[in-house]
Motif scaffolding. Structure first.
Motif, PDB file in Angstrom:
ATOM      1  N   GLY A   1       0.792  -1.230   0.000  1.00 24.84           N
ATOM      2  CA  GLY A   1       0.000   0.000   0.000  1.00 24.84           C
ATOM      3  C   GLY A   1       0.821   1.275   0.000  1.00 24.84           C
ATOM      4  O   GLY A   1       0.604   2.175  -0.830  1.00 24.84           O
ATOM      5  N   TYR A   2       1.762   1.383   0.928  1.00 23.01           N
ATOM      6  CA  TYR A   2       2.566   2.609   1.011  1.00 23.01           C
ATOM      7  C   TYR A   2       3.378   2.823  -0.257  1.00 23.01           C
ATOM      8  O   TYR A   2       3.509   3.961  -0.740  1.00 23.01           O
ATOM      9  CB  TYR A   2       3.500   2.552   2.223  1.00 23.01           C
ATOM     10  N   TYR A   3       3.926   1.744  -0.794  1.00 25.76           N
ATOM     11  CA  TYR A   3       4.761   1.875  -1.988  1.00 25.76           C
ATOM     12  C   TYR A   3       3.949   2.385  -3.180  1.00 25.76           C
ATOM     13  O   TYR A   3       4.455   3.160  -3.999  1.00 25.76           O
ATOM     14  CB  TYR A   3       5.405   0.535  -2.328  1.00 25.76           C
ATOM     15  N   VAL A   4       2.692   1.964  -3.277  1.00 26.56           N
ATOM     16  CA  VAL A   4       1.821   2.458  -4.349  1.00 26.56           C
ATOM     17  C   VAL A   4       1.565   3.951  -4.160  1.00 26.56           C
ATOM     18  O   VAL A   4       1.648   4.744  -5.110  1.00 26.56           O
ATOM     19  CB  VAL A   4       0.494   1.679  -4.374  1.00 26.56           C
ATOM     20  N   VAL A   5       1.257   4.353  -2.923  1.00 27.21           N
ATOM     21  CA  VAL A   5       1.021   5.776  -2.631  1.00 27.21           C
ATOM     22  C   VAL A   5       2.270   6.598  -2.947  1.00 27.21           C
ATOM     23  O   VAL A   5       2.189   7.662  -3.576  1.00 27.21           O
ATOM     24  CB  VAL A   5       0.610   5.954  -1.153  1.00 27.21           C
ATOM     25  N   LEU A   6       3.442   6.113  -2.519  1.00 28.58           N
ATOM     26  CA  LEU A   6       4.689   6.835  -2.763  1.00 28.58           C
ATOM     27  C   LEU A   6       4.999   6.909  -4.253  1.00 28.58           C
ATOM     28  O   LEU A   6       5.487   7.938  -4.747  1.00 28.58           O
ATOM     29  CB  LEU A   6       5.840   6.147  -2.019  1.00 28.58           C
ATOM     30  N   ASN A   7       4.719   5.837  -4.974  1.00 29.87           N
ATOM     31  CA  ASN A   7       4.949   5.816  -6.418  1.00 29.87           C
ATOM     32  C   ASN A   7       4.130   6.908  -7.104  1.00 29.87           C
ATOM     33  O   ASN A   7       4.646   7.655  -7.951  1.00 29.87           O
ATOM     34  CB  ASN A   7       4.592   4.432  -6.962  1.00 29.87           C
ATOM     35  N   LEU A   8       2.862   7.012  -6.732  1.00 28.06           N
ATOM     36  CA  LEU A   8       2.000   8.047  -7.309  1.00 28.06           C
ATOM     37  C   LEU A   8       2.476   9.440  -6.911  1.00 28.06           C
ATOM     38  O   LEU A   8       2.520  10.364  -7.731  1.00 28.06           O
ATOM     39  CB  LEU A   8       0.555   7.831  -6.851  1.00 28.06           C
ATOM     40  N   TRP A   9       2.841   9.593  -5.653  1.00 31.54           N
ATOM     41  CA  TRP A   9       3.289  10.894  -5.144  1.00 31.54           C
ATOM     42  C   TRP A   9       4.561  11.357  -5.855  1.00 31.54           C
ATOM     43  O   TRP A   9       4.695  12.535  -6.211  1.00 31.54           O
ATOM     44  CB  TRP A   9       3.529  10.777  -3.641  1.00 31.54           C
ATOM     45  N   SER A  10       5.496  10.437  -6.069  1.00 34.98           N
ATOM     46  CA  SER A  10       6.787  10.804  -6.657  1.00 34.98           C
ATOM     47  C   SER A  10       6.661  11.236  -8.112  1.00 34.98           C
ATOM     48  O   SER A  10       7.552  11.901  -8.642  1.00 34.98           O
ATOM     49  CB  SER A  10       7.766   9.630  -6.547  1.00 34.98           C
ATOM     50  N   ARG A  11       5.575  10.888  -8.759  1.00 40.22           N
ATOM     51  CA  ARG A  11       5.377  11.307 -10.148  1.00 40.22           C
ATOM     52  C   ARG A  11       5.189  12.822 -10.242  1.00 40.22           C
ATOM     53  O   ARG A  11       5.424  13.417 -11.304  1.00 40.22           O
ATOM     54  CB  ARG A  11       4.172  10.589 -10.748  1.00 40.22           C
ATOM     55  N   TYR A  12       4.767  13.434  -9.150  1.00 42.54           N
ATOM     56  CA  TYR A  12       4.533  14.877  -9.131  1.00 42.54           C
ATOM     57  C   TYR A  12       5.593  15.628  -8.327  1.00 42.54           C
ATOM     58  O   TYR A  12       5.954  16.746  -8.668  1.00 42.54           O
ATOM     59  CB  TYR A  12       3.140  15.170  -8.556  1.00 42.54           C
ATOM     60  N   LEU A  13       6.092  15.012  -7.239  1.00 40.60           N
ATOM     61  CA  LEU A  13       7.080  15.679  -6.379  1.00 40.60           C
ATOM     62  C   LEU A  13       8.508  15.224  -6.656  1.00 40.60           C
ATOM     63  O   LEU A  13       9.452  15.779  -6.097  1.00 40.60           O
ATOM     64  CB  LEU A  13       6.742  15.437  -4.908  1.00 40.60           C
ATOM     65  N   GLY A  14       8.686  14.193  -7.485  1.00 43.00           N
ATOM     66  CA  GLY A  14      10.024  13.729  -7.811  1.00 43.00           C
ATOM     67  C   GLY A  14      10.565  12.738  -6.795  1.00 43.00           C
ATOM     68  O   GLY A  14       9.917  12.412  -5.792  1.00 43.00           O
ATOM     69  N   THR A  15      11.778  12.270  -7.049  1.00 47.96           N
ATOM     70  CA  THR A  15      12.399  11.254  -6.196  1.00 47.96           C
ATOM     71  C   THR A  15      13.616  11.793  -5.450  1.00 47.96           C
ATOM     72  O   THR A  15      14.495  11.033  -5.060  1.00 47.96           O
ATOM     73  CB  THR A  15      12.811  10.032  -7.038  1.00 47.96           C
ATOM     74  N   THR A  16      13.673  13.108  -5.269  1.00 44.28           N
ATOM     75  CA  THR A  16      14.709  13.658  -4.394  1.00 44.28           C
ATOM     76  C   THR A  16      14.402  13.234  -2.959  1.00 44.28           C
ATOM     77  O   THR A  16      13.307  12.734  -2.659  1.00 44.28           O
ATOM     78  CB  THR A  16      14.742  15.186  -4.479  1.00 44.28           C
ATOM     79  N   GLU A  17      15.357  13.442  -2.066  1.00 45.48           N
ATOM     80  CA  GLU A  17      15.107  13.122  -0.661  1.00 45.48           C
ATOM     81  C   GLU A  17      13.891  13.890  -0.148  1.00 45.48           C
ATOM     82  O   GLU A  17      13.055  13.350   0.587  1.00 45.48           O
ATOM     83  CB  GLU A  17      16.349  13.454   0.178  1.00 45.48           C
TER      84      GLU A  17
END
Length: 597
Positions: free
Chosen positions: A37-53
């Protein structure tokens, strides 16, 4: 800033998940110990906020804010404005909630869904006309929570226990029945939504290789658990006893003022189950995070009751307790931000250092293969990494064969260790390296250890026969007499003891420009890197002790002397040569360091 510290081991796994498709996330989670679940949420979130720290951690920060606000809403609805303000402040300053709001892991999402479920539960059992939107919110948050972390199931258990308790009490008193039918239908929907993952989750829980506490109900475990619930993990128990006693008193005031309900169950049930299952250890104390909001509410409402008291003494005491509790939270937060002891493992600096000092014929072995996910996050492709200890249990023969091949090919082997007790509990890899190469550096990056070895073969030895107490240095060998800055002076020492001893001694090798000046470079360790401590030596047994001394890159050219000796691990006192107290080190050889121009 939430990106001031490096991503650590587990966050590297989260970062890796952002590069995968949803089906790949589900498949990877099957082989992990967490649902997807969390990984799916993070995957979607990173598409807009990026994968920086910052991008990876920002979703946790946002959820942390939502969590604190929901706590305030719950308390205001149940206990009034003053209690809500106090609880809002306590939640905002709670070190555990702050810590996990700055980490790219599932705990901020898990605790926020826990608070949301309790919020919807309170509305369901307290409002006469319940809108379908409330039930929908409860169902959605429950499903997200269950797919986020297995510990969330305890929240589902708590709210159902509280619901059944309320239903039982209402029937005894002939009060209006709670909405049993709608509640039952809600959980049928939750069950059906989780059914595709149910068998996988059960298998994870059964096969999970967790190291558990042998005796979870010791006074120490109970006290450290209470400390974690009140002040988080970034403060020592011995420093906060007064604050913990004050907070316990406020919780007592809260419990005494009302009948047992969801807040008390939320506080106690998960904690007792986690402790009782042996998971109250340092590695898994983060599971207590789901009960932290209940502890905040209980203590905050207790403080509000004291401050609102008609008794002047009780009112003043409540204000004093507020100051004491907040001051200890402040102490814990100061440690969180400024005490390196509580910093996350610094893979960012580790990879930077490896790249800065990388040379031809250097290789870096990584003992926990999943470390590669966080290492790859920072790696720019300048260093060659080789994962080792891939199998569980460790296949000793295969690992030694792999190390032998690396030693034949490379001059320097740098080993990154994390979680040794799980990946290589018997120390096969480190023992082989200490026995077949020359250790010249050991650096810690939080809980991550970087050990550097130089591979060489010394065949020419010079006899010495020098006695130091019961120990005799029979002979020594050097790899060269001339070096460049940045190279490694390799020293082999052949020791033996006249009589066996139970004392532990360390061996030092110093490179100095003069015997009466501090060393410009040195290496201290137990014999053979700890593989053969002096307490294990048999009388007359020859022990080959290997040391490497790294010459600083800015070392001035000139002649230097190489010394060795022993000192006690207990008091640091050096052994003297042949009983002469003025002679505490043996001159092995002189070397010449060339100019770095």
């Amino acid at each position: 800033m939430i990106d001031s510290q490096s991503l650590w081991y587990d966050e590297g796994n989260s970062a890796r998940m952002t590069t995968r498709s949803f089906s790949e996330i589900a498949q990877a989670s099957r082989n992990d110990v967490h649902p997807p679940g969390y990984y799916v949420v993070l995957n979607l979130w990173s598409r807009y906020l990026g994968t920086t720290e910052f991008g990876l951690r920002s979703i946790s920060a946002l959820l942390g804010v939502v969590c604190v606000c929901l706590i305030g809403v719950i308390v205001r609805k149940m206990y009034g404005d003053l209690a809500a303000i106090i609880c809002f402040v306590l939640a905002s300053l709670h070190p555990a909630l702050v810590y996990y709001s700055q980490e790219a892991r599932m705990y901020s999402l898990c605790v926020t869904m826990s608070v949301a479920c309790v919020y919807f539960y309170i509305r369901i059992i307290s409002e006469a006309r319940i809108k379908s939107l409330v039930y929908s919110g409860y169902v959605i948050c429950s499903v997200i929570g269950l797919y986020t972390h297995y510990v969330f199931a305890l929240i589902t258990f708590v709210v159902n226990f509280a619901f059944l308790l309320r239903m039982f009490i209402n029937r005894i008193r002939n009060n209006v029945h709670v909405p049993v039918k709608a509640w039952f239908i809600s959980h049928i929907i939750i069950f059906l939504c989780y059914l595709p993952w149910l068998s996988i989750g059960v298998n994870h829980l059964i096969s999970w290789p967790a190291t558990k506490a042998l005796d979870p109900w010791t006074i120490w475990n109970i006290l450290t658990t209470w400390k974690w619930l009140v002040l988080g993990q970034t403060v020592l128990l011995d420093d906060v006893y007064i604050g913990l006693v004050c907070y316990l008193f406020t919780v007592f005031i809260f419990v005494k003022s009302r009948k047992v309900d969801v807040i008390e169950l939320w506080f106690l049930v998960p904690v007792l189950i986690i402790l009782g299952s042996g998971l109250g250890t340092e590695a898994f104390e983060k599971f207590f995070i789901i009960s932290v909001p209940a502890v905040v509410i209980a203590g905050g409402v207790g403080l509000a009751i004291m401050v609102n008291s008609h008794s002047y003494v009780f009112k003043v005491l409540g204000l004093i307790f507020c100051v004491i509790v907040i001051s200890y939270k402040y102490l814990s937060l100061v440690n969180l931000y400024f005490n390196d002891k509580y910093s996350r493992d610094d893979y960012r600096t580790l990879v930077y250092d490896l790249e800065a000092l990388n040379r031809d014929k250097d290789v870096v072995i990584v003992n926990a293969p999943n470390q590669m996910e966080v290492i790859n996050y920072y790696d720019k492709g300048m260093v060659e990494f080789v994962p080792v200890a891939n199998s569980r249990p460790l296949e000793t023969t295969n690992e030694i064969r792999r190390l032998e091949m690396l030693a034949d090919k490379y001059t320097r082997i740098k080993a990154v260790y994390w979680g040794d007790e799980q990946t290589d509990a018997s120390g096969v890899i480190e023992t082989w390296l200490n026995s077949n190469a020359f250790k010249y550096s050991e650096t810690w990056y939080g809980q991550v250890r970087l050990i550097e070895f130089y591979v060489d073969d010394i065949s020419d030895f010079e006899y010495l026969g020098v006695k130091m107490d019961n120990f005799i240095l029979d002979s020594y060998g050097l790899n060269s007499k001339e070096f460049n800055p940045g190279e490694v002076v390799v020293v082999s020492l052949n020791w033996y003891t006249v009589d066996i001893t139970s004392d532990m001694y360390k061996v030092f090798v110093h490179v100095s420009s003069s015997s009466n000046l501090p060393p410009v470079a040195q290496h201290d360790s137990y014999p053979m890197g700890g593989v053969m401590p002096t307490s294990s030596w048999s009388a007359g047994e020859m022990v080959l002790d290997r040391h490497g001394v790294y010459l600083p890159i800015d070392l001035q050219s000139g002649e230097y002397e190489v010394y060795t000796g022993m000192y006690s691990d207990d008091d640091g006192k050096r052994l003297s040569i042949d009983g002469k107290s003025e002679d505490e080190k043996i001159l092995l050889s002189k070397i010449y360091v060339r100019s770095n121009d």
